[in-house]
Motif scaffolding. Structure first.
Motif, mmCIF file in Angstrom:
data_model
loop_
_atom_site.group_PDB
_atom_site.id
_atom_site.type_symbol
_atom_site.label_atom_id
_atom_site.label_comp_id
_atom_site.label_asym_id
_atom_site.label_seq_id
_atom_site.Cartn_x
_atom_site.Cartn_y
_atom_site.Cartn_z
ATOM 1 N N VAL A 33 -1.058 6.121 5.021
ATOM 2 C CA VAL A 33 -1.124 7.551 4.747
ATOM 3 C C VAL A 33 -2.085 8.272 5.685
ATOM 4 C CG1 VAL A 33 -2.963 7.353 3.019
ATOM 5 C CG2 VAL A 33 -1.291 9.226 2.863
ATOM 6 N N ASP A 34 -3.108 7.559 6.209
ATOM 7 C CA ASP A 34 -4.074 8.202 7.101
ATOM 8 C C ASP A 34 -3.751 7.971 8.581
ATOM 9 O OD1 ASP A 34 -4.598 5.507 7.079
ATOM 10 O OD2 ASP A 34 -6.785 5.713 6.987
ATOM 11 N N ARG A 71 5.262 5.618 4.631
ATOM 12 C CA ARG A 71 3.834 5.727 4.344
ATOM 13 C C ARG A 71 3.145 6.666 5.333
ATOM 14 N NH1 ARG A 71 2.093 4.263 -0.630
ATOM 15 N NH2 ARG A 71 2.351 2.041 -1.089
ATOM 16 N N ARG A 100 2.712 9.947 7.962
ATOM 17 C CA ARG A 100 2.942 11.378 7.835
ATOM 18 C C ARG A 100 4.015 11.862 8.820
ATOM 19 N NH1 ARG A 100 -1.019 14.018 4.931
ATOM 20 N NH2 ARG A 100 -2.797 12.723 4.310
ATOM 21 N N GLU A 124 4.066 7.455 -4.709
ATOM 22 C CA GLU A 124 2.836 8.180 -4.428
ATOM 23 C C GLU A 124 2.416 7.953 -2.978
ATOM 24 O OE1 GLU A 124 -0.199 7.172 -7.162
ATOM 25 O OE2 GLU A 124 0.887 7.897 -8.931
ATOM 26 N N GLU A 125 1.938 9.007 -2.351
ATOM 27 C CA GLU A 125 1.463 8.972 -0.963
ATOM 28 C C GLU A 125 2.532 8.432 -0.013
ATOM 29 O OE1 GLU A 125 -2.232 6.791 -1.069
ATOM 30 O OE2 GLU A 125 -3.362 8.629 -1.396
ATOM 31 N N THR A 126 3.754 8.877 -0.214
ATOM 32 C CA THR A 126 4.818 8.558 0.734
ATOM 33 C C THR A 126 5.428 9.867 1.229
ATOM 34 O OG1 THR A 126 6.491 8.375 -1.019
ATOM 35 C CG2 THR A 126 5.372 6.343 -0.326
#
Length: 343
Positions: A81-82, A124, A126, A166-168
């Motif tokens: 995610v980062d 995952r 961005r 979540e966070e995808t």
């Protein structure tokens, strides 16, 4: 005429090598003959692949075996995610003198010899990362360190985390369309194959398993030329071309050709997709499939065999069906086959 015959002889030699390539991959990946065949088609059609499958079914092992059999390099990147686009291109660290250093990433260092780049859990990462990846897929080059890095032999393989939401960041429809095929890879259904995967120690150590795969079934640097020759020398009849165009019409406007699905209004089902690029990809795949089957002409079975993997992710349906994933599209494809006369 003589030149055409020479090309066919050369393609026949390469077909033998391609079948040997498949046998080498099957030494490390059992019970996945269709997946291996589809990957082979993508390799010789020069198309990128989105692999769908549960955790632990052997996607990474498959791609490492493919890379080894091709005799080229293999790079795997984990989506997080980062993650930033720059993370694909370079990394920073502190040198022995305490000063910051910047080094090219593995993918840049191996650009000239890299046939397989695996982006694990692409959703995952961005959208900014997706944008860089899409450029790499479309142009096979990136800019870094004030210069261009070319990837002449590159195929991008990616998979998605289909369990956690979540966070995808799901790929938009236009991004999925850039993948030549979406290939499903599931646990083999054969009981004996399952027994081997669970109880045979050979399949518990991937590194040792891959040593059984002979490196370099053929020179991967020649695949581009072979791919062009396949497209130029495998022909399609007028009847076959009419068949493909009729299938296309059925996808764009299913109600007009008599398609009916029991619980879906087909008149409003399709919102977009099935573009000329998608149909051109279908024909490219069908030509490679025909070549692997030992023919220099396409038959309807070549089209039907690769149809869902090439076309389903390129058909965009009404959002009301989103929770049903690709199931309505696959039903639509089967229904279009049923109503379209086969030449």
């Amino acid at each position: 005429m003589e030149n055409h015959l020479d090309n066919l002889r050369r393609l026949d030699t390469w077909r033998t090598r391609a079948l040997e390539f498949e046998r080498e991959v099957e030494k490390a990946v059992i019970g996945q003959a269709r997946v291996i065949r589809l990957v082979t088609i993508c390799i010789f059609a020069r198309g990128h692949v989105l692999i769908e499958g549960d955790v632990g079914v052997g996607k990474t092992t498959l791609l490492r075996a493919v890379s080894r059999a091709l005799g080229g390099s293999f790079v795997r990147v984990e989506g997080t995610v980062d993650m930033m686009p720059s993370d694909i291109l370079y990394h920073t660290y502190l040198g022995d003198d305490g000063r910051p250093r910047v080094e090219a990433s593995e993918i840049l260092r191996l650009a000239a010899t890299l046939p397989v780049f695996f982006f694990n859990e692409i959703n995952r990462a961005r959208p900014q990362v997706h944008s860089l990846l899409l450029r790499l897929m479309a142009e096979r080059n990136v800019t870094a360190f004030n210069r261009n890095f070319n990837f002449p032999h590159l195929l991008v393989f990616a998979d998605r985390n289909m369990v956690e939401r979540e966070e995808t960041f799901e790929l938009p429809a236009a991004a999925r369309d850039r993948f030549f095929m979406e290939i499903g890879m599931s646990t083999p259904g054969d009981q004996e194959t399952r027994r081997k995967l669970v109880f045979d120690p050979r399949f518990h150590d991937v590194d040792t398993l891959l040593e059984n795969v002979t490196s370099g079934s053929f020179d991967f640097r020649q695949i581009g030329n072979v791919a062009r020759s396949i497209q130029e020398n495998v022909k399609s009849s007028a009847a076959l071309e009419e068949y493909v165009l009729n299938l296309w019409r059925g996808l764009l406007d299913p109600a007009s050709v008599g398609v009916a699905l029991s619980d879906i209004d087909v008149a409003t089902l399709v919102k977009g997709g099935a573009s000329p690029r998608g149909l051109a990809s279908l024909v490219r795949a069908a030509r490679v499939r025909a070549w692997l089957e030992g023919r220099d002409y396409i038959v309807p079975d070549d089209v039907r065999d690769v149809f869902v993997e090439v076309m389903a992710h390129r058909i965009f349906v009404d959002p009301i069906h989103a929770l049903r994933a690709d199931e309505p599209v696959k039903r639509l494809c089967r229904a279009v086959f049923d109503v379209t006369p086969v030449p």
